[in-house]
Design a protein around this motif. Structure first.
Motif, PDB file in Angstrom:
ATOM      1  N   VAL A   1      48.020 -56.300 -60.327  1.00 29.19           N
ATOM      2  CA  VAL A   1      49.031 -57.258 -59.853  1.00 29.19           C
ATOM      3  C   VAL A   1      50.400 -56.858 -60.409  1.00 29.19           C
ATOM      4  N   LEU A   2      51.449 -56.893 -59.573  1.00 29.44           N
ATOM      5  CA  LEU A   2      52.788 -56.560 -60.060  1.00 29.44           C
ATOM      6  C   LEU A   2      53.197 -57.535 -61.162  1.00 29.44           C
ATOM      7  N   LEU A   3      53.905 -57.051 -62.199  1.00 37.30           N
ATOM      8  CA  LEU A   3      54.346 -57.939 -63.287  1.00 37.30           C
ATOM      9  C   LEU A   3      55.255 -59.044 -62.738  1.00 37.30           C
ATOM     10  N   SER A   4      56.034 -58.708 -61.718  1.00 33.97           N
ATOM     11  CA  SER A   4      56.957 -59.709 -61.152  1.00 33.97           C
ATOM     12  C   SER A   4      56.185 -60.857 -60.506  1.00 33.97           C
ATOM     13  N   ASN A   5      54.911 -60.668 -60.198  1.00 32.75           N
ATOM     14  CA  ASN A   5      54.084 -61.752 -59.650  1.00 32.75           C
ATOM     15  C   ASN A   5      53.259 -62.440 -60.740  1.00 32.75           C
ATOM     16  N   GLN A   6      53.507 -62.058 -61.965  1.00 32.22           N
ATOM     17  CA  GLN A   6      52.714 -62.653 -63.048  1.00 32.22           C
ATOM     18  C   GLN A   6      53.578 -63.523 -63.959  1.00 32.22           C
ATOM     19  N   GLU A   7      54.866 -63.630 -63.619  1.00 34.87           N
ATOM     20  CA  GLU A   7      55.765 -64.387 -64.519  1.00 34.87           C
ATOM     21  C   GLU A   7      55.559 -65.890 -64.339  1.00 34.87           C
TER      22      GLU A   7
ATOM     23  N   LEU B   1      63.501 -40.426 -74.429  1.00 36.40           N
ATOM     24  CA  LEU B   1      63.875 -40.769 -73.054  1.00 36.40           C
ATOM     25  C   LEU B   1      63.314 -42.154 -72.708  1.00 36.40           C
ATOM     26  N   PHE B   2      64.209 -43.079 -72.371  1.00 36.82           N
ATOM     27  CA  PHE B   2      63.771 -44.431 -71.988  1.00 36.82           C
ATOM     28  C   PHE B   2      63.628 -44.510 -70.469  1.00 36.82           C
ATOM     29  N   ASN B   3      62.435 -44.888 -69.999  1.00 35.57           N
ATOM     30  CA  ASN B   3      62.218 -45.123 -68.563  1.00 35.57           C
ATOM     31  C   ASN B   3      62.140 -46.636 -68.351  1.00 35.57           C
ATOM     32  N   GLU B   4      63.298 -47.258 -68.122  1.00 33.95           N
ATOM     33  CA  GLU B   4      63.311 -48.711 -67.919  1.00 33.95           C
ATOM     34  C   GLU B   4      62.849 -49.028 -66.507  1.00 33.95           C
ATOM     35  N   ARG B   5      62.051 -50.092 -66.351  1.00 39.75           N
ATOM     36  CA  ARG B   5      61.517 -50.446 -65.025  1.00 39.75           C
ATOM     37  C   ARG B   5      61.694 -51.934 -64.744  1.00 39.75           C
ATOM     38  N   LYS B   6      62.037 -52.264 -63.478  1.00 42.66           N
ATOM     39  CA  LYS B   6      61.999 -53.657 -63.056  1.00 42.66           C
ATOM     40  C   LYS B   6      60.526 -54.062 -62.916  1.00 42.66           C
ATOM     41  N   PHE B   7      60.228 -55.344 -63.059  1.00 40.10           N
ATOM     42  CA  PHE B   7      58.835 -55.781 -63.027  1.00 40.10           C
ATOM     43  C   PHE B   7      58.171 -55.609 -61.655  1.00 40.10           C
ATOM     44  N   ASP B   8      58.984 -55.373 -60.612  1.00 38.66           N
ATOM     45  CA  ASP B   8      58.431 -55.030 -59.298  1.00 38.66           C
ATOM     46  C   ASP B   8      57.790 -53.650 -59.312  1.00 38.66           C
TER      47      ASP B   8
END
Lengths: 61, 61, 61, 61, 61, 61
Positions: free
Chosen positions: A55-61, A41-48
């Motif tokens: 820290v959210l991944l979307s704030n680390q790009e 089972l793949f649980n794909e996630r947005k970086f948010d």
């Protein structure tokens, strides 16, 4: 009964095909269970939706 | 505290209404816990995100 | 692929037999999938490992 | 290895930023593990995908 | 419906009391949901049951 | 952030060492992420805690 869940960012279809095959083959070889019984089972996630180190991944790009 | 999670393909709203009711009633009857405490979480997945027997479901249709 | 997980306190074997049967029958009837494909996973927990309302269940007995 | 998963309705980005920080700081302070090792995974759900007391949240609004 | 799961090594009861309280208070404050609805589930694991970087934690001590 | 969870019966330490390594190497190769970031969590279960086809595994031996 073996169920493998993978929490990850977004993957391409090819990546999922490859991992579904490799994870299942490893699990079947090691446990001796038939590969047909193994679910992946793949649980794909947005970086948010992921935090690392507070820290959210979307704030680390 | 009882939490029932259901990993499944895509369901209609009617199917989820039916299953939320049936799962919760079974759990409440068997455990004796009030039905209000029982959570049901549906994890719907596209067939690209599920592998069975090492092959993505979307490649088995 | 359907996987039903149940997070709960400790259950007797009879309770698990009953729930494995009822959950699986409900899921098979509603989804139309064969019951043989349906996995039920029980996650039994001691009350020290569950918090409700910010307090461990073991401190609420 | 610490992984914190949060099953919840839909959140704003600010709410997720706040929770990723607070959950990780609490976990690091209590376990003594470096905050960089702590993952936070948000499982956002539409109210159609959650049942409480046997009824979908979307039918309780 | 909010459910917070924490995958971690072994904790003392005091650590769990502290985290159940802090996680729930943070979640209630941020989401505005009553704290009584918030469940915290601790998944304690022996280091044999965790791998980081491809190596079991029990082999990294 | 990648987290691989494996729900399975009981495994020996050697089996877990092997799977932690293989799962992590596959995930790192396919995603390009450093293997140090990849967590593997084994959820070992007694056969009383697993149902397949509506029957506990412990009743199918």
């Amino acid at each position: 009964m073996p169920v493998i869940s993978f929490d990850i960012g977004e993957l391409t279809k090819e990546q999922k095909e490859f991992l579904a095959k490799e994870f299942s083959e490893s699990a079947s070889r090691v446990t001796g269970l038939p590969i047909e019984m193994i679910y992946v089972l793949f649980n794909e996630r947005k970086f948010d939706n992921v935090g690392v180190g507070g820290v959210l991944l979307s704030n680390q790009e």
